[in-house]
Write a protein that holds these residues in place. Structure first.
Motif, PDB file in Angstrom:
ATOM      1  N   SER A 201       1.192   8.643  -8.591  1.00 57.40           N
ATOM      2  CA  SER A 201       1.030  10.043  -9.009  1.00 57.40           C
ATOM      3  C   SER A 201       0.578  10.908  -7.842  1.00 57.40           C
ATOM      4  N   ILE A 202      -0.329  10.389  -7.038  1.00 57.44           N
ATOM      5  CA  ILE A 202      -0.812  11.138  -5.875  1.00 57.44           C
ATOM      6  C   ILE A 202       0.311  11.289  -4.853  1.00 57.44           C
ATOM      7  N   TRP A 203       1.111  10.238  -4.672  1.00 57.35           N
ATOM      8  CA  TRP A 203       2.254  10.319  -3.761  1.00 57.35           C
ATOM      9  C   TRP A 203       3.159  11.479  -4.181  1.00 57.35           C
ATOM     10  N   PHE A 204       3.470  11.583  -5.491  1.00 62.10           N
ATOM     11  CA  PHE A 204       4.310  12.682  -5.966  1.00 62.10           C
ATOM     12  C   PHE A 204       3.657  14.021  -5.638  1.00 62.10           C
ATOM     13  N   MET A 205       2.372  14.135  -5.938  1.00 60.24           N
ATOM     14  CA  MET A 205       1.648  15.393  -5.752  1.00 60.24           C
ATOM     15  C   MET A 205       1.669  15.844  -4.288  1.00 60.24           C
ATOM     16  N   VAL A 206       1.350  14.953  -3.359  1.00 55.98           N
ATOM     17  CA  VAL A 206       1.257  15.382  -1.960  1.00 55.98           C
ATOM     18  C   VAL A 206       2.628  15.574  -1.317  1.00 55.98           C
ATOM     19  N   ASN A 207       3.653  14.955  -1.861  1.00 53.82           N
ATOM     20  CA  ASN A 207       4.989  15.104  -1.280  1.00 53.82           C
ATOM     21  C   ASN A 207       5.841  16.169  -1.956  1.00 53.82           C
ATOM     22  N   ASN A 208       5.444  16.617  -3.151  1.00 52.23           N
ATOM     23  CA  ASN A 208       6.291  17.555  -3.886  1.00 52.23           C
ATOM     24  C   ASN A 208       5.584  18.809  -4.378  1.00 52.23           C
ATOM     25  N   ILE A 209       4.276  18.798  -4.425  1.00 53.49           N
ATOM     26  CA  ILE A 209       3.554  19.950  -4.963  1.00 53.49           C
ATOM     27  C   ILE A 209       2.727  20.646  -3.886  1.00 53.49           C
ATOM     28  N   ILE A 210       1.887  19.920  -3.206  1.00 54.73           N
ATOM     29  CA  ILE A 210       1.014  20.537  -2.203  1.00 54.73           C
ATOM     30  C   ILE A 210       1.844  21.024  -1.020  1.00 54.73           C
TER      31      ILE A 210
ATOM     32  N   MET B 160       0.839  -1.183   0.000  1.00 52.94           N
ATOM     33  CA  MET B 160       0.000   0.000   0.000  1.00 52.94           C
ATOM     34  C   MET B 160       0.884   1.246   0.000  1.00 52.94           C
ATOM     35  N   ILE B 161       0.572   2.160  -0.865  1.00 49.25           N
ATOM     36  CA  ILE B 161       1.308   3.409  -0.969  1.00 49.25           C
ATOM     37  C   ILE B 161       0.620   4.446  -0.092  1.00 49.25           C
ATOM     38  N   THR B 162       1.404   5.071   0.779  1.00 47.15           N
ATOM     39  CA  THR B 162       0.887   6.119   1.648  1.00 47.15           C
ATOM     40  C   THR B 162       1.710   7.383   1.419  1.00 47.15           C
ATOM     41  N   LYS B 163       1.271   8.476   2.006  1.00 45.59           N
ATOM     42  CA  LYS B 163       2.033   9.721   1.905  1.00 45.59           C
ATOM     43  C   LYS B 163       3.450   9.533   2.426  1.00 45.59           C
ATOM     44  N   ASN B 164       3.607   8.683   3.422  1.00 39.83           N
ATOM     45  CA  ASN B 164       4.906   8.507   4.071  1.00 39.83           C
ATOM     46  C   ASN B 164       5.737   7.363   3.494  1.00 39.83           C
ATOM     47  N   THR B 165       5.301   6.762   2.404  1.00 42.07           N
ATOM     48  CA  THR B 165       6.116   5.730   1.757  1.00 42.07           C
ATOM     49  C   THR B 165       7.436   6.375   1.329  1.00 42.07           C
TER      50      THR B 165
ATOM     51  N   GLY C 172      -2.762   8.958   4.721  1.00 38.11           N
ATOM     52  CA  GLY C 172      -1.807   9.928   5.248  1.00 38.11           C
ATOM     53  C   GLY C 172      -1.882  11.269   4.541  1.00 38.11           C
ATOM     54  N   ALA C 173      -2.617  11.327   3.424  1.00 38.37           N
ATOM     55  CA  ALA C 173      -2.715  12.575   2.661  1.00 38.37           C
ATOM     56  C   ALA C 173      -4.095  13.200   2.786  1.00 38.37           C
ATOM     57  N   GLU C 174      -4.850  12.796   3.784  1.00 40.77           N
ATOM     58  CA  GLU C 174      -6.140  13.412   4.039  1.00 40.77           C
ATOM     59  C   GLU C 174      -5.890  14.832   4.553  1.00 40.77           C
ATOM     60  N   LEU C 175      -6.837  15.715   4.313  1.00 40.92           N
ATOM     61  CA  LEU C 175      -6.685  17.109   4.764  1.00 40.92           C
ATOM     62  C   LEU C 175      -6.327  17.180   6.243  1.00 40.92           C
ATOM     63  N   GLU C 176      -6.977  16.357   7.048  1.00 38.73           N
ATOM     64  CA  GLU C 176      -6.755  16.368   8.497  1.00 38.73           C
ATOM     65  C   GLU C 176      -5.328  15.965   8.868  1.00 38.73           C
ATOM     66  N   ASN C 177      -4.685  15.189   8.000  1.00 39.47           N
ATOM     67  CA  ASN C 177      -3.291  14.817   8.257  1.00 39.47           C
ATOM     68  C   ASN C 177      -2.326  15.880   7.762  1.00 39.47           C
ATOM     69  N   LEU C 178      -2.685  16.562   6.690  1.00 37.25           N
ATOM     70  CA  LEU C 178      -1.810  17.623   6.189  1.00 37.25           C
ATOM     71  C   LEU C 178      -1.858  18.856   7.088  1.00 37.25           C
ATOM     72  N   VAL C 179      -3.051  19.137   7.627  1.00 34.32           N
ATOM     73  CA  VAL C 179      -3.227  20.265   8.553  1.00 34.32           C
ATOM     74  C   VAL C 179      -3.900  19.696   9.806  1.00 34.32           C
TER      75      VAL C 179
ATOM     76  N   VAL D 272       9.045   3.956  -3.377  1.00 30.15           N
ATOM     77  CA  VAL D 272       8.234   4.437  -4.504  1.00 30.15           C
ATOM     78  C   VAL D 272       8.960   4.161  -5.815  1.00 30.15           C
ATOM     79  N   LEU D 273      10.268   4.426  -5.846  1.00 26.33           N
ATOM     80  CA  LEU D 273      11.031   4.203  -7.069  1.00 26.33           C
ATOM     81  C   LEU D 273      11.110   2.720  -7.428  1.00 26.33           C
ATOM     82  N   LYS D 274      11.146   1.850  -6.433  1.00 24.89           N
ATOM     83  CA  LYS D 274      11.114   0.409  -6.716  1.00 24.89           C
ATOM     84  C   LYS D 274       9.778   0.028  -7.337  1.00 24.89           C
ATOM     85  N   LEU D 275       8.698   0.558  -6.786  1.00 19.07           N
ATOM     86  CA  LEU D 275       7.369   0.267  -7.325  1.00 19.07           C
ATOM     87  C   LEU D 275       7.201   0.826  -8.733  1.00 19.07           C
ATOM     88  N   ALA D 276       7.880   1.929  -8.999  1.00 18.91           N
ATOM     89  CA  ALA D 276       7.756   2.593 -10.299  1.00 18.91           C
ATOM     90  C   ALA D 276       8.805   2.103 -11.292  1.00 18.91           C
TER      91      ALA D 276
END
Length: 173
Positions: free
Chosen positions: A117-126, A1-6, A150-157, A11-15
Motif C-alpha cells: 500500500s505504501i509502495w502505491f502511495m509513494v509511486n502514484n499519489i505523493i 523487501m519492498i522499496t520505493k523502486n521495486t 527509498g521513500a524517506e523524505l530525504e530521498n523524495l527531496v 509488486v504485482l507478483k507479490l500482490a
C-alpha cells in the motif's frame, strides 16, 4: 523487501491474488484510487467513454494534495465508508480484470501488505515536486505512518535546503 523502486511487475507478483477472501473486505468498505491509465482501461472494459465512467461510476477525492478518482462508494445513510460501486457479494468485483492499481496492490492478508500500500502511495499519489504534498507526507510520517526504503523524505527531496524550506513553509508552491 519492498522499496520505493521495486518494479511494478515485481509488486504485482507479490500482490498475486490470495484465496482467503479478506481482500474483499476493502471492497465492502471502500475502493482504491485510480493510477494513471486505470480510467481508460476500465472505460474500455465497460464499453463506455471515460467521461461517462467519471460521471456514473467514479468520485473525486484528495490524497496528499492530489486530486484522484476512485470508484464511487455506495454509502449507507450517514456513513463515510461504503461498498465499491463495482463490488457485489454474489459476483465479487465486476471489473476484476482491469481493477485500479491500488486495488491490485492492496493485499492486506500478506505480511507485506502494508508495504504494498505504501509502495502505491509513494509511486502514484505523493508528488515530490509539490511542496504541499511533501508537507502532508511529512505529517503522515510524523504521526506514525510507515515508510518503505527509498521513500524517506530525504530521498523524495534530496536537496536538503529545499526540503528544509518546504517543511518550514518558505516554499509554498
Amino acid at each position: 523487501m519492498i522499496t520505493k523502486n521495486t518494479p511494478l511487475k515485481d509488486v504485482l507478483k507479490l500482490a498475486a491474488p490470495c484465496q482467503c477472501n479478506s481482500c474483499n473486505h476493502g471492497c465492502k468498505y471502500g475502493s482504491g484510487s485510480l493510477a494513471e491509465g486505470d480510467s481508460k482501461k476500465i472505460a474500455e472494459f465497460l464499453k463506455i467513454s471515460e467521461d461517462d465512467l467519471k460521471k456514473d461510476f467514479l468520485e473525486e477525492t484528495g490524497l496528499f494534495n492530489k486530486k484522484v478518482f476512485r470508484p464511487r462508494l455506495l454509502r449507507e445513510k450517514g456513513k463515510i465508508h461504503g461498498r465499491c460501486v463495482f463490488y457485489s457479494d454474489k459476483k465479487g468485483c465486476a471489473i476484476h480484470e482491469v481493477k485500479p492499481l491500488e486495488c491490485k496492490t492492496s493485499i492486506q492478508c500478506k505480511d507485506y501488505g502494508e508495504e504494498l500500500s505504501i509502495w502505491f502511495m509513494v509511486n502514484n499519489i505523493i508528488d515530490a515536486e509539490d511542496p504541499e504534498s511533501i508537507r502532508q507526507y511529512a505529517q503522515y510520517i510524523k504521526t506514525g505512518g510507515k515508510v518503505i526504503p527509498g521513500a524517506e523524505l530525504e530521498n523524495l527531496v534530496p536537496d536538503k535546503d529545499r526540503l528544509r524550506k518546504i517543511l518550514s513553509y518558505e516554499i509554498l508552491k
